[in-house]
Write a protein that holds these residues in place. Sequence first.
Motif, PDB file in Angstrom:
ATOM      1  N   ALA A   8      -9.147  20.476 -23.833  1.00  0.00           N
ATOM      2  CA  ALA A   8      -8.569  21.663 -24.497  1.00  0.00           C
ATOM      3  C   ALA A   8      -8.368  22.750 -23.448  1.00  0.00           C
ATOM      4  O   ALA A   8      -9.328  23.350 -22.961  1.00  0.00           O
ATOM      5  N   GLY A  11      -5.851  27.720 -24.202  1.00  0.00           N
ATOM      6  CA  GLY A  11      -6.179  29.115 -24.517  1.00  0.00           C
ATOM      7  C   GLY A  11      -5.440  30.097 -23.619  1.00  0.00           C
ATOM      8  O   GLY A  11      -5.031  29.751 -22.514  1.00  0.00           O
ATOM      9  N   LYS A  22      -5.951  30.989 -18.803  1.00  0.00           N
ATOM     10  CA  LYS A  22      -7.236  30.767 -18.135  1.00  0.00           C
ATOM     11  C   LYS A  22      -7.276  29.446 -17.355  1.00  0.00           C
ATOM     12  O   LYS A  22      -7.861  29.363 -16.277  1.00  0.00           O
ATOM     13  N   SER A  86      -5.271  22.891 -31.392  1.00  0.00           N
ATOM     14  CA  SER A  86      -4.907  22.197 -30.141  1.00  0.00           C
ATOM     15  C   SER A  86      -5.512  20.796 -30.117  1.00  0.00           C
ATOM     16  O   SER A  86      -4.857  19.829 -29.725  1.00  0.00           O
ATOM     17  N   LYS A 207     -19.178  28.531 -19.914  1.00  0.00           N
ATOM     18  CA  LYS A 207     -17.765  28.722 -20.271  1.00  0.00           C
ATOM     19  C   LYS A 207     -17.227  29.957 -19.567  1.00  0.00           C
ATOM     20  O   LYS A 207     -17.766  31.050 -19.727  1.00  0.00           O
TER      21      LYS A 207
HETATM   22  O1  C5P Z   1     -10.958  30.870 -26.095  1.00  0.00           O
HETATM   23  P1  C5P Z   1     -12.115  30.025 -25.723  1.00  0.00           P
HETATM   24  O2  C5P Z   1     -12.609  30.292 -24.321  1.00  0.00           O
HETATM   25  O3  C5P Z   1     -13.205  29.974 -26.736  1.00  0.00           O
HETATM   26  O4  C5P Z   1     -11.523  28.552 -25.680  1.00  0.00           O
HETATM   27  C1  C5P Z   1     -12.307  27.405 -25.478  1.00  0.00           C
HETATM   28  C2  C5P Z   1     -11.404  26.297 -24.962  1.00  0.00           C
HETATM   29  O5  C5P Z   1     -10.424  25.980 -25.938  1.00  0.00           O
HETATM   30  C3  C5P Z   1     -10.671  26.686 -23.670  1.00  0.00           C
HETATM   31  O6  C5P Z   1     -10.748  25.628 -22.730  1.00  0.00           O
HETATM   32  C4  C5P Z   1      -9.259  26.937 -24.152  1.00  0.00           C
HETATM   33  O7  C5P Z   1      -8.263  26.631 -23.191  1.00  0.00           O
HETATM   34  C5  C5P Z   1      -9.142  26.011 -25.362  1.00  0.00           C
HETATM   35  N1  C5P Z   1      -8.160  26.510 -26.348  1.00  0.00           N
HETATM   36  C6  C5P Z   1      -7.102  25.683 -26.711  1.00  0.00           C
HETATM   37  N2  C5P Z   1      -6.147  26.152 -27.601  1.00  0.00           N
HETATM   38  C7  C5P Z   1      -6.239  27.386 -28.115  1.00  0.00           C
HETATM   39  C8  C5P Z   1      -7.333  28.222 -27.778  1.00  0.00           C
HETATM   40  C9  C5P Z   1      -8.290  27.749 -26.887  1.00  0.00           C
HETATM   41  O8  C5P Z   1      -6.997  24.554 -26.224  1.00  0.00           O
HETATM   42  N3  C5P Z   1      -5.274  27.811 -28.936  1.00  0.00           N
END
Ligand code: C5P
Length: 223
Positions: A8, A11, A22, A86, A207
């Motif tokens: 994932a 984000g 990120k 996602s 994280k």
């Molecule tokens: O936003 P956060 O840091 O909690 O996200 C956790 C993971 O989920 C990250 O690796 C981010 O890239 C992923 N993510 C994603 N799709 C999103 C939001 C977050 O794949 N819409």
Amino acid sequence: MSVWAVLAAAGRGERLGSDRPKAFARLGGRPLLAESLERLEDSDWIDAIVIAAPPEWEEPSILVAEELGAGKVNACITGGDSRSESVRLALTEVPEEAAVVLVHDAARPLLPEEVIERVLAPLGEGWDGVVPALPLADTVKRLEDDRVVETLPRGQLVAVQTPQAFVAAVLREALTGDLSQATDCSSLVEARGGRVKAVDGDPRLLKVTDAEDLAQVESWLAE
Ligand code: C5P
């Protein structure tokens, strides 16, 4: 038994204050995404990988995979509005024959092989899901606005990380429901009565949320 990993990475990572998502912040001279992708690629336990990339960053994500020679990457999909969305979209690329899905946050670059092993092992003992967990150092309280309404029993509480491993069919089913409140995949499996086991996590699975986290991970990487 085939094990598929979902990375994932979709984000936006606004708290890093960068002009890019990120997953493309710089870590050790390369995009953040490269670190966990390389570790999944090199893992003896992982057969194939699907990346959930940020919208408009699919091509750069594929390039990262190509530069790493990450031949296990089977697909790179456009991520959704939330993490759960996602993961749900990435699962459409995971074949029905896959027995196990391991979901990992690209935002946790330092993925130890031992943790992958620890979350996969209990699936063979009848668990539906396995999460890496760390004990809490601080006392945890529940608030209503700024008023403390409850102090929770710390001995029963843990902080949960990724990678989280699931029986593929169980995760698929869990992701068909309401995803709006979920901050991890395990909570969706739990909500459907799935049995989820906690195993030891690892502090290095921090994280990356802000620049300080990135500096911390960078220093661990340099050790
Ligand atoms: O936003 P956060 O840091 O909690 O996200 C956790 C993971 O989920 C990250 O690796 C981010 O890239 C992923 N993510 C994603 N799709 C999103 C939001 C977050 O794949 N819409």
